[in-house]
Enzyme design. Structure first.
Site, mmCIF file in Angstrom:
data_model
loop_
_atom_site.group_PDB
_atom_site.id
_atom_site.type_symbol
_atom_site.label_atom_id
_atom_site.label_comp_id
_atom_site.label_asym_id
_atom_site.label_seq_id
_atom_site.Cartn_x
_atom_site.Cartn_y
_atom_site.Cartn_z
ATOM 1 N N GLU A 190 -35.781 15.715 -4.974
ATOM 2 C CA GLU A 190 -35.441 16.273 -6.286
ATOM 3 C C GLU A 190 -35.252 15.147 -7.304
ATOM 4 O O GLU A 190 -34.639 14.122 -7.013
ATOM 5 C CB GLU A 190 -34.155 17.092 -6.173
ATOM 6 C CG GLU A 190 -33.731 17.744 -7.480
ATOM 7 C CD GLU A 190 -32.476 18.589 -7.325
ATOM 8 O OE1 GLU A 190 -32.477 19.737 -7.789
ATOM 9 O OE2 GLU A 190 -31.488 18.093 -6.732
ATOM 10 N N LYS A 239 -36.592 24.009 -11.821
ATOM 11 C CA LYS A 239 -35.470 24.622 -11.120
ATOM 12 C C LYS A 239 -34.952 25.796 -11.942
ATOM 13 O O LYS A 239 -34.669 25.660 -13.133
ATOM 14 C CB LYS A 239 -34.375 23.579 -10.898
ATOM 15 C CG LYS A 239 -33.242 24.025 -9.980
ATOM 16 C CD LYS A 239 -32.329 22.835 -9.695
ATOM 17 C CE LYS A 239 -31.229 23.177 -8.714
ATOM 18 N NZ LYS A 239 -30.401 21.990 -8.385
ATOM 19 N N CYS A 251 -32.994 21.757 -3.996
ATOM 20 C CA CYS A 251 -31.556 21.693 -3.735
ATOM 21 C C CYS A 251 -30.949 23.070 -3.456
ATOM 22 O O CYS A 251 -31.387 23.781 -2.564
ATOM 23 C CB CYS A 251 -30.889 20.992 -4.919
ATOM 24 S SG CYS A 251 -29.231 20.357 -4.616
#
EC number: 3.5.5.7
Length: 366
Positions: A48, A131, A165
């Site tokens: 990430e 995200k 994540c």
């Protein structure tokens, strides 16, 4: 038609970036891409926001103090989609004939996004997915994605998806991904060393549990890739021992996991940099799905179902009068993707976007 007969090799990266230095981190990324290709891989996956690194300062100081010290530098080292840095990543994938999933901090105008670039072996950008919901204090740095960022992509070797994540804690997001018959999933993480051992939810064991469960629930291969926290990170982010304790050390847990939950490569130490390699045989998915397919024979859509809006949305839709306009609206470089231009009452034309028509679907019910 989804096929389950292919075999190929993948690579999962466990590494630290050159903190908040986009150029040097891209250099490191390109070098790793080349190494994975030399070892016969068709896919290499990065953590990430690997470029230019995860902003650990937001977890160890007040927002004002962190902004004063790091905000401008982080913004300047985040990547625009038309930057030479992104082009270097595309070129590296093409030159080494390998697909790449790499996490970047994407800069779009004044905002930043936690973005994963999906690049094919021809160096073409397959997807730029953001995200959907940054976690906790990440929202002081990054904006949100939208429904078009939840998707699975047809690659020559497999149907490929990716999440960042704690998106792996989002049950509905995961179910939407499973419904698209994902075969290989890239799970991109920072180094999870924060607040240990006082906050187990932020530690390696919790994140690894979520990652392994993704493989088991979705009957998919998972390529898990993480950053690591090293003494260099302490030197960069920390002013005192208290901050060093809060950030911790290590936090790496790169894995390659089969659809039955087993590790397919020997893990590295939590503070070690390196690359994991494993051979993938998609036929293993068919064996796993014989027991449980949560979007097929093991589902009950008459009782439980998911509403999934995969439409790409933007904050501005611009209307132009063709009668009174004295000039043509031309989208500026870096303008919002998908801003719509309306000529007259009935005509609507979408401006150029990095998203395909497929990602502009109407609300779907699964």
């Amino acid at each position: 038609m989804v096929e389950y007969t292919n075999t190929f090799k993948v690579a999962a990266v466990q590494a630290q970036p050159v903190w908040f230095d986009a150029a040097k981190t891209v250099d490191k990324t390109v070098s790793i891409i080349a190494e994975a290709a030399r070892n016969g891989c068709e896919l290499v996956a990065f953590p990430e926001v690997f470029i230019p690194g995860y902003p650990y300062h937001i977890w160890v100081d007040s927002p004002l103090a962190g902004m004063a010290k790091f905000a401008v530098r982080y913004h300047e080292n985040s990547l625009t989609m038309d930057s030479p840095h992104v082009q270097r990543l595309l070129d590296a994938a093409r030159d080494h004939n390998i697909a790449v999933v790499v996490g970047i901090s994407e800069r779009d105008g004044g905002s930043l996004y936690m973005t994963q670039l999906v690049i094919d072996a021809d160096g073409q950008l397959v997807a730029r997915r953001r995200k959907l919901k940054p976690t906790h204090v990440e929202r002081s740095v990054y904006g949100e994605g939208n429904g078009s960022d939840i998707s699975v992509y047809d690659m020559p070797f497999a149907r490929l998806g990716a999440l960042n994540c704690w998106e792996h804690f989002q049950t509905l997001t995961k179910y939407a991904m499973y419904s698209m018959h994902e075969q290989v999933h890239v799970a991109s993480w920072p180094g999870m060393s924060l607040y240990q051992p006082e906050v187990p939810a932020f530690g390696v064991d919790a994140q690894l549990t979520a990652t392994r469960m993704y493989a088991l629930e979705g009957q998919t291969f998972v390529v898990c890739t993480t950053q690591v926290v090293t003494p260099e990170a302490h030197e960069f982010f920390c002013d005192n021992d208290e901050q060093r304790k809060l950030i911790g050390r290590g936090g790496g847990f790169a894995r390659i996991i089969g659809p039955d939950g087993r590790d397919l490569a020997t893990p590295l130490a939590e503070d070690e940099e390196g690359i994991l390699y494993a051979d993938i045989d998609l036929s293993a998915i068919t064996l796993a799905k014989q027991a449980a397919d949560p979007v097929g024979h093991y589902s009950r859509p008459d009782v439980l179902s998911l509403n999934f809006n995969q439409r790409h949305t933007t904050p501005v839709n611009t209307a132009i009068s063709t009668i009174h306009a004295t000039h043509t609206l031309v989208p500026q470089s870096g303008a919002l993707d998908g801003v719509r231009e309306l000529n007259g009452a009935d005509e609507q034309r979408a401006l150029p976007s990095t998203h395909s028509d497929e990602t502009d679907r109407a609300t779907a019910s699964i």
